[in-house]
Design a protein around this motif. Structure first.
Motif, PDB file in Angstrom:
ATOM      1  N   ILE A  60       0.870  -1.175   0.000  1.00 43.33           N
ATOM      2  CA  ILE A  60       0.000   0.000   0.000  1.00 43.33           C
ATOM      3  C   ILE A  60       0.907   1.224   0.000  1.00 43.33           C
ATOM      4  CG2 ILE A  60      -1.756   1.307   1.261  1.00 43.33           C
ATOM      5  CD1 ILE A  60      -2.448  -1.481   2.609  1.00 43.33           C
ATOM      6  N   ILE A  61       0.769   2.068  -1.012  1.00 47.10           N
ATOM      7  CA  ILE A  61       1.554   3.296  -1.077  1.00 47.10           C
ATOM      8  C   ILE A  61       0.610   4.446  -0.772  1.00 47.10           C
ATOM      9  CG2 ILE A  61       2.996   4.776  -2.523  1.00 47.10           C
ATOM     10  CD1 ILE A  61       3.827   2.237  -4.037  1.00 47.10           C
ATOM     11  N   SER A  62       0.889   5.141   0.311  1.00 48.64           N
ATOM     12  CA  SER A  62      -0.034   6.155   0.830  1.00 48.64           C
ATOM     13  C   SER A  62      -0.213   7.334  -0.111  1.00 48.64           C
ATOM     14  CB  SER A  62       0.426   6.644   2.199  1.00 48.64           C
ATOM     15  OG  SER A  62       1.705   7.249   2.118  1.00 48.64           O
ATOM     16  N   HIS A  63       0.868   7.757  -0.758  1.00 49.14           N
ATOM     17  CA  HIS A  63       0.795   8.868  -1.702  1.00 49.14           C
ATOM     18  C   HIS A  63       2.059   8.876  -2.552  1.00 49.14           C
ATOM     19  CE1 HIS A  63       2.801  10.558   1.839  1.00 49.14           C
ATOM     20  NE2 HIS A  63       3.336  11.471   1.047  1.00 49.14           N
ATOM     21  N   GLY A  64       2.094   9.725  -3.556  1.00 45.66           N
ATOM     22  CA  GLY A  64       3.121   9.674  -4.584  1.00 45.66           C
ATOM     23  C   GLY A  64       4.441  10.357  -4.293  1.00 45.66           C
ATOM     24  N   HIS A  65       4.693  10.791  -3.082  1.00 44.26           N
ATOM     25  CA  HIS A  65       5.998  11.380  -2.781  1.00 44.26           C
ATOM     26  C   HIS A  65       7.067  10.295  -2.817  1.00 44.26           C
ATOM     27  CE1 HIS A  65       4.129  14.999  -0.455  1.00 44.26           C
ATOM     28  NE2 HIS A  65       3.961  15.090  -1.764  1.00 44.26           N
ATOM     29  N   ASP A  67       9.625   9.741  -1.075  1.00 43.40           N
ATOM     30  CA  ASP A  67      10.060   9.167   0.200  1.00 43.40           C
ATOM     31  C   ASP A  67       9.089   8.099   0.724  1.00 43.40           C
ATOM     32  OD1 ASP A  67       8.301  11.371   0.583  1.00 43.40           O
ATOM     33  OD2 ASP A  67       8.963  11.625   2.647  1.00 43.40           O
ATOM     34  N   HIS A  68       7.984   7.895   0.010  1.00 47.94           N
ATOM     35  CA  HIS A  68       7.020   6.855   0.371  1.00 47.94           C
ATOM     36  C   HIS A  68       6.916   5.757  -0.687  1.00 47.94           C
ATOM     37  CE1 HIS A  68       5.319   8.892   3.922  1.00 47.94           C
ATOM     38  NE2 HIS A  68       5.821   9.948   3.299  1.00 47.94           N
ATOM     39  N   GLY A  69       7.252   6.060  -1.927  1.00 45.91           N
ATOM     40  CA  GLY A  69       7.128   5.060  -2.990  1.00 45.91           C
ATOM     41  C   GLY A  69       8.317   4.977  -3.917  1.00 45.91           C
ATOM     42  N   GLY A  70       9.421   5.623  -3.575  1.00 49.58           N
ATOM     43  CA  GLY A  70      10.587   5.675  -4.459  1.00 49.58           C
ATOM     44  C   GLY A  70      11.222   4.328  -4.742  1.00 49.58           C
ATOM     45  N   ALA A  71      11.079   3.374  -3.836  1.00 48.85           N
ATOM     46  CA  ALA A  71      11.710   2.060  -4.014  1.00 48.85           C
ATOM     47  C   ALA A  71      10.815   1.065  -4.754  1.00 48.85           C
ATOM     48  CB  ALA A  71      12.109   1.496  -2.652  1.00 48.85           C
ATOM     49  N   LEU A  72       9.703   1.527  -5.313  1.00 48.17           N
ATOM     50  CA  LEU A  72       8.756   0.611  -5.948  1.00 48.17           C
ATOM     51  C   LEU A  72       9.379  -0.171  -7.095  1.00 48.17           C
ATOM     52  CD1 LEU A  72       5.944  -0.605  -6.251  1.00 48.17           C
ATOM     53  CD2 LEU A  72       5.319   1.376  -7.653  1.00 48.17           C
ATOM     54  N   SER A  73      10.092   0.476  -7.992  1.00 46.58           N
ATOM     55  CA  SER A  73      10.640  -0.249  -9.144  1.00 46.58           C
ATOM     56  C   SER A  73      11.648  -1.313  -8.692  1.00 46.58           C
ATOM     57  CB  SER A  73      11.259   0.706 -10.165  1.00 46.58           C
ATOM     58  OG  SER A  73      12.332   1.417  -9.589  1.00 46.58           O
ATOM     59  N   CYS A  74      12.450  -1.021  -7.689  1.00 45.88           N
ATOM     60  CA  CYS A  74      13.394  -2.016  -7.160  1.00 45.88           C
ATOM     61  C   CYS A  74      12.650  -3.157  -6.468  1.00 45.88           C
ATOM     62  CB  CYS A  74      14.379  -1.366  -6.199  1.00 45.88           C
ATOM     63  SG  CYS A  74      15.522  -0.229  -7.001  1.00 45.88           S
ATOM     64  N   PHE A  75      11.584  -2.822  -5.749  1.00 52.14           N
ATOM     65  CA  PHE A  75      10.780  -3.856  -5.095  1.00 52.14           C
ATOM     66  C   PHE A  75      10.209  -4.814  -6.129  1.00 52.14           C
ATOM     67  CE2 PHE A  75       6.613  -5.455  -3.828  1.00 52.14           C
ATOM     68  CZ  PHE A  75       6.954  -6.177  -2.689  1.00 52.14           C
ATOM     69  N   LEU A  76       9.715  -4.284  -7.241  1.00 53.88           N
ATOM     70  CA  LEU A  76       9.103  -5.128  -8.271  1.00 53.88           C
ATOM     71  C   LEU A  76      10.108  -6.071  -8.923  1.00 53.88           C
ATOM     72  CD1 LEU A  76       6.669  -2.542  -9.880  1.00 53.88           C
ATOM     73  CD2 LEU A  76       6.088  -4.486  -8.398  1.00 53.88           C
ATOM     74  N   GLN A  77      11.389  -5.782  -8.815  1.00 54.77           N
ATOM     75  CA  GLN A  77      12.419  -6.685  -9.341  1.00 54.77           C
ATOM     76  C   GLN A  77      12.567  -7.939  -8.487  1.00 54.77           C
ATOM     77  OE1 GLN A  77      16.097  -4.539 -10.000  1.00 54.77           O
ATOM     78  NE2 GLN A  77      15.026  -2.923 -11.111  1.00 54.77           N
ATOM     79  N   ILE A  78      12.209  -7.842  -7.205  1.00 50.97           N
ATOM     80  CA  ILE A  78      12.318  -9.019  -6.337  1.00 50.97           C
ATOM     81  C   ILE A  78      10.962  -9.642  -6.021  1.00 50.97           C
ATOM     82  CG2 ILE A  78      14.466  -8.234  -5.269  1.00 50.97           C
ATOM     83  CD1 ILE A  78      12.631  -7.705  -2.729  1.00 50.97           C
ATOM     84  N   PHE A  91       1.879   9.133  -8.997  1.00 53.66           N
ATOM     85  CA  PHE A  91       3.246   9.413  -9.432  1.00 53.66           C
ATOM     86  C   PHE A  91       3.313  10.344 -10.638  1.00 53.66           C
ATOM     87  CE2 PHE A  91       3.800   5.369  -7.111  1.00 53.66           C
ATOM     88  CZ  PHE A  91       4.641   5.842  -6.131  1.00 53.66           C
ATOM     89  N   GLU A  92       2.173  10.929 -11.007  1.00 51.24           N
ATOM     90  CA  GLU A  92       2.194  11.934 -12.070  1.00 51.24           C
ATOM     91  C   GLU A  92       2.771  13.237 -11.514  1.00 51.24           C
ATOM     92  OE1 GLU A  92      -1.663  12.403 -13.804  1.00 51.24           O
ATOM     93  OE2 GLU A  92      -1.710  10.361 -14.552  1.00 51.24           O
ATOM     94  N   PRO A  93       3.310  14.088 -12.378  1.00 53.19           N
ATOM     95  CA  PRO A  93       3.833  15.373 -11.884  1.00 53.19           C
ATOM     96  C   PRO A  93       2.715  16.212 -11.262  1.00 53.19           C
ATOM     97  CG  PRO A  93       4.476  14.999 -14.170  1.00 53.19           C
ATOM     98  CD  PRO A  93       3.497  13.916 -13.800  1.00 53.19           C
ATOM     99  N   HIS A  94       3.011  16.789 -10.140  1.00 49.96           N
ATOM    100  CA  HIS A  94       2.070  17.673  -9.458  1.00 49.96           C
ATOM    101  C   HIS A  94       2.759  18.995  -9.173  1.00 49.96           C
ATOM    102  CE1 HIS A  94       0.239  13.750  -8.692  1.00 49.96           C
ATOM    103  NE2 HIS A  94      -0.894  14.420  -8.627  1.00 49.96           N
ATOM    104  N   TYR A  95       2.016  20.043  -9.240  1.00 50.49           N
ATOM    105  CA  TYR A  95       2.567  21.369  -9.040  1.00 50.49           C
ATOM    106  C   TYR A  95       1.685  22.145  -8.082  1.00 50.49           C
ATOM    107  CZ  TYR A  95       4.930  20.079 -13.342  1.00 50.49           C
ATOM    108  OH  TYR A  95       5.668  19.420 -14.277  1.00 50.49           O
ATOM    109  N   SER A  96       2.284  23.046  -7.373  1.00 48.98           N
ATOM    110  CA  SER A  96       1.487  23.985  -6.601  1.00 48.98           C
ATOM    111  C   SER A  96       1.744  25.371  -7.192  1.00 48.98           C
ATOM    112  CB  SER A  96       1.858  23.952  -5.136  1.00 48.98           C
ATOM    113  OG  SER A  96       3.192  24.362  -4.949  1.00 48.98           O
ATOM    114  N   LYS A  97       0.733  26.169  -7.203  1.00 52.10           N
ATOM    115  CA  LYS A  97       0.827  27.492  -7.786  1.00 52.10           C
ATOM    116  C   LYS A  97       0.942  28.508  -6.666  1.00 52.10           C
ATOM    117  CE  LYS A  97      -1.367  29.977 -11.539  1.00 52.10           C
ATOM    118  NZ  LYS A  97      -2.524  30.026 -12.407  1.00 52.10           N
ATOM    119  N   PHE A  98       1.970  29.323  -6.718  1.00 51.71           N
ATOM    120  CA  PHE A  98       2.196  30.354  -5.714  1.00 51.71           C
ATOM    121  C   PHE A  98       2.601  31.616  -6.418  1.00 51.71           C
ATOM    122  CE2 PHE A  98       5.029  32.606  -2.768  1.00 51.71           C
ATOM    123  CZ  PHE A  98       4.134  32.840  -1.740  1.00 51.71           C
TER     124      PHE A  98
END
Length: 102
Positions: A60-65, A67-78, A91-98
């Motif tokens: 379960i990946i809580s959100h796309g940052h 630091d929470h899902g960065g190791a997914l591609s390596c995990f899928l290798q094992i 994991f799509e690009p997200h932006y905030s407008k300021f």
């Protein structure tokens, strides 16, 4: 149920600390990862704790940052059999407008 922190910002034991989060949750019926952390830290810490990540059946990946899902591609290798739950656009690009800046 047993919960083991595999990635956390701080540690007071032999595990490596890293900005991010990964919790290994073991029940009678499931081996679950809640988040994966940012990098290979999860794999080093799982090995130290004697946890075989190839046996995980649910992620379960809580959100796309990263630091929470960065190791997914390596995990899928094992582990190519675990069910992965994540928001469709996490994991799509997200932006905030300021003040007209992105």
């Amino acid at each position: 149920m047993k919960i083991t922190a595999l990635v956390e910002n701080q540690t007071k034991c032999e595990l490596k600390a890293k900005h991010g989060l990964s919790l290994y949750i073991e029940t009678q019926n499931h081996k679950i990862l809640f988040d994966l952390g940012p990098d290979n830290t999860i794999f080093d810490n799982a090995k130290t704790r004697g946890i075989d990540l190839s046996k995980v059946d649910t992620v379960i990946i809580s959100h796309g940052h990263m630091d929470h899902g960065g190791a997914l591609s390596c995990f899928l290798q094992i582990n190519a059999t675990a069910k992965i739950y994540v928001q469709k656009k996490a994991f799509e690009p997200h932006y905030s407008k300021f003040i007209f800046l992105k």
